[in-house]
Scaffold this motif. Structure first.
Motif, mmCIF file in Angstrom:
data_model
loop_
_atom_site.group_PDB
_atom_site.id
_atom_site.type_symbol
_atom_site.label_atom_id
_atom_site.label_comp_id
_atom_site.label_asym_id
_atom_site.label_seq_id
_atom_site.Cartn_x
_atom_site.Cartn_y
_atom_site.Cartn_z
ATOM 1 N N ALA A 50 6.697 -5.691 -0.664
ATOM 2 C CA ALA A 50 7.967 -6.608 -0.229
ATOM 3 C C ALA A 50 8.746 -5.941 -0.951
ATOM 4 N N SER A 51 10.542 -5.840 -0.550
ATOM 5 C CA SER A 51 11.158 -6.295 -1.688
ATOM 6 C C SER A 51 10.958 -6.772 -2.681
ATOM 7 N N LYS A 52 10.322 -8.549 -2.564
ATOM 8 C CA LYS A 52 10.381 -9.062 -3.891
ATOM 9 C C LYS A 52 9.140 -9.979 -3.995
ATOM 10 N N THR A 53 9.360 -9.055 -5.754
ATOM 11 C CA THR A 53 7.878 -9.340 -6.271
ATOM 12 C C THR A 53 7.324 -10.561 -6.684
ATOM 13 N N GLY A 54 6.450 -11.426 -6.822
ATOM 14 C CA GLY A 54 5.769 -12.335 -6.873
ATOM 15 C C GLY A 54 6.342 -13.830 -5.470
ATOM 16 N N THR A 55 6.341 -13.057 -4.390
ATOM 17 C CA THR A 55 6.438 -13.357 -3.024
ATOM 18 C C THR A 55 5.334 -13.782 -2.310
ATOM 19 N N ASP A 56 4.973 -14.613 -1.518
ATOM 20 C CA ASP A 56 3.199 -14.094 -0.991
ATOM 21 C C ASP A 56 3.893 -13.827 0.288
ATOM 22 N N LEU A 57 4.789 -13.111 0.657
ATOM 23 C CA LEU A 57 4.827 -11.739 1.233
ATOM 24 C C LEU A 57 4.387 -10.803 0.948
ATOM 25 N N ASN A 58 4.768 -10.860 -0.523
ATOM 26 C CA ASN A 58 4.366 -9.250 -0.965
ATOM 27 C C ASN A 58 2.736 -9.131 -1.354
ATOM 28 N N ILE A 59 2.226 -10.639 -1.625
ATOM 29 C CA ILE A 59 0.928 -10.460 -1.936
ATOM 30 C C ILE A 59 0.184 -10.278 -0.815
ATOM 31 N N GLN A 60 0.815 -10.493 0.692
ATOM 32 C CA GLN A 60 0.550 -10.824 1.601
ATOM 33 C C GLN A 60 0.159 -9.429 2.022
ATOM 34 N N SER A 61 1.900 -8.750 1.274
ATOM 35 C CA SER A 61 1.877 -6.840 1.988
ATOM 36 C C SER A 61 0.364 -5.637 0.888
ATOM 37 N N MET A 62 0.344 -6.284 -0.502
ATOM 38 C CA MET A 62 -0.517 -6.203 -0.379
ATOM 39 C C MET A 62 -1.484 -5.456 0.074
ATOM 40 N N GLU A 63 -2.241 -6.780 0.107
ATOM 41 C CA GLU A 63 -3.863 -6.991 0.017
ATOM 42 C C GLU A 63 -4.029 -6.564 1.715
ATOM 43 N N THR A 64 -3.044 -6.444 2.513
ATOM 44 C CA THR A 64 -3.307 -5.815 4.387
ATOM 45 C C THR A 64 -3.727 -4.587 3.594
ATOM 46 N N ALA A 65 -2.236 -4.009 2.399
ATOM 47 C CA ALA A 65 -2.634 -2.075 2.669
ATOM 48 C C ALA A 65 -3.538 -1.716 1.896
ATOM 49 N N ILE A 66 -3.962 -2.881 0.968
ATOM 50 C CA ILE A 66 -5.960 -2.382 0.121
ATOM 51 C C ILE A 66 -6.991 -2.826 1.727
ATOM 52 N N ALA A 67 -6.523 -3.378 2.760
ATOM 53 C CA ALA A 67 -7.641 -3.384 3.938
ATOM 54 C C ALA A 67 -7.349 -2.122 4.889
ATOM 55 N N VAL A 68 -5.992 -1.278 4.630
ATOM 56 C CA VAL A 68 -6.144 -0.931 5.962
ATOM 57 C C VAL A 68 -6.648 0.842 4.644
ATOM 58 N N SER A 69 -6.356 0.879 3.714
ATOM 59 C CA SER A 69 -6.818 1.916 2.931
ATOM 60 C C SER A 69 -8.265 1.581 2.833
ATOM 61 N N MET A 70 -8.953 0.630 2.528
ATOM 62 C CA MET A 70 -10.459 0.567 2.774
ATOM 63 C C MET A 70 -10.561 1.233 4.191
ATOM 64 N N ALA A 71 -10.141 0.941 5.550
ATOM 65 C CA ALA A 71 -11.059 0.730 6.886
ATOM 66 C C ALA A 71 -10.360 2.659 6.846
ATOM 67 N N LEU A 72 -9.427 3.564 6.284
ATOM 68 C CA LEU A 72 -8.885 4.787 6.277
ATOM 69 C C LEU A 72 -10.544 5.952 5.431
ATOM 70 N N GLN A 73 -11.079 4.458 4.735
ATOM 71 C CA GLN A 73 -12.004 5.374 3.744
ATOM 72 C C GLN A 73 -13.189 5.168 3.883
ATOM 73 N N TYR A 74 -13.282 4.181 4.738
ATOM 74 C CA TYR A 74 -14.469 4.434 5.507
ATOM 75 C C TYR A 74 -14.611 5.355 7.243
ATOM 76 N N GLY A 75 -13.555 5.641 7.060
ATOM 77 C CA GLY A 75 -13.627 6.392 8.168
ATOM 78 C C GLY A 75 -12.566 6.172 10.409
ATOM 79 N N ALA A 76 -11.981 5.315 9.790
ATOM 80 C CA ALA A 76 -11.609 4.303 10.828
ATOM 81 C C ALA A 76 -10.206 5.919 10.322
ATOM 82 N N PRO A 77 -10.503 5.674 11.859
ATOM 83 C CA PRO A 77 -8.822 7.072 12.622
ATOM 84 C C PRO A 77 -7.441 6.517 12.312
ATOM 85 N N MET A 78 -5.889 6.991 11.391
ATOM 86 C CA MET A 78 -5.255 5.985 11.581
ATOM 87 C C MET A 78 -4.550 5.604 12.726
ATOM 88 N N GLU A 79 -5.006 6.744 13.829
ATOM 89 C CA GLU A 79 -4.182 6.134 14.752
ATOM 90 C C GLU A 79 -5.091 4.810 15.816
#
Length: 124
Positions: A50-79
């Motif tokens: 997120a545009s504001k480093t160090g905020t809860d929003l930025n941390i939540q964005s990074m954590e959500t992206a990690i979860a999406v990446s893990m799902a993709l790498q375990y075979g979840a289709p993007m669609e």
């Protein structure tokens, strides 16, 4: 559960900036995404800030992206992930991951005719 498809340590990526849709009472928020792909062109990982480093929003964005990446790498289709994201009455994504997945789907759809032409030329 299937095995995780690991990515090479060195790989290409794309960086893009985008914003969520503004709606009554809620301003658009800016994000920067870095996305990586498997060798066959499928989406493999997402990093989101997120545009504001160090905020809860930025941390939540990074954590959500990690979860999406893990799902993709375990075979979840993007669609499948894209279809699960919350949407408004007009079927527009309400959050940053949904917005990013919609952008990537649009890019993927535009690239399909190019790939078909390249395959046709290669087959000649």
């Amino acid at each position: 559960m299937s095995d995780r498809k690991r990515l090479p340590n060195r790989r290409g990526s794309q960086i893009m900036e985008f914003g969520t849709l503004a709606r009554p009472g809620v301003n658009s928020l800016s994000y920067t995404a870095t996305v990586g792909f498997f060798g066959d062109g499928r989406l493999a990982e997402v990093f989101l800030r997120a545009s504001k480093t160090g905020t809860d929003l930025n941390i939540q964005s990074m954590e959500t992206a990690i979860a999406v990446s893990m799902a993709l790498q375990y075979g979840a289709p993007m669609e499948v992930l894209r279809a699960a994201m919350p949407r408004d009455d007009l079927q527009r994504p309400e959050g940053p991951i949904g917005m990013l997945l919609d952008i990537l789907k649009h890019i993927e759809d535009e690239m399909k005719p190019v790939a078909a032409i390249e395959a046709s030329i290669a087959a000649e």
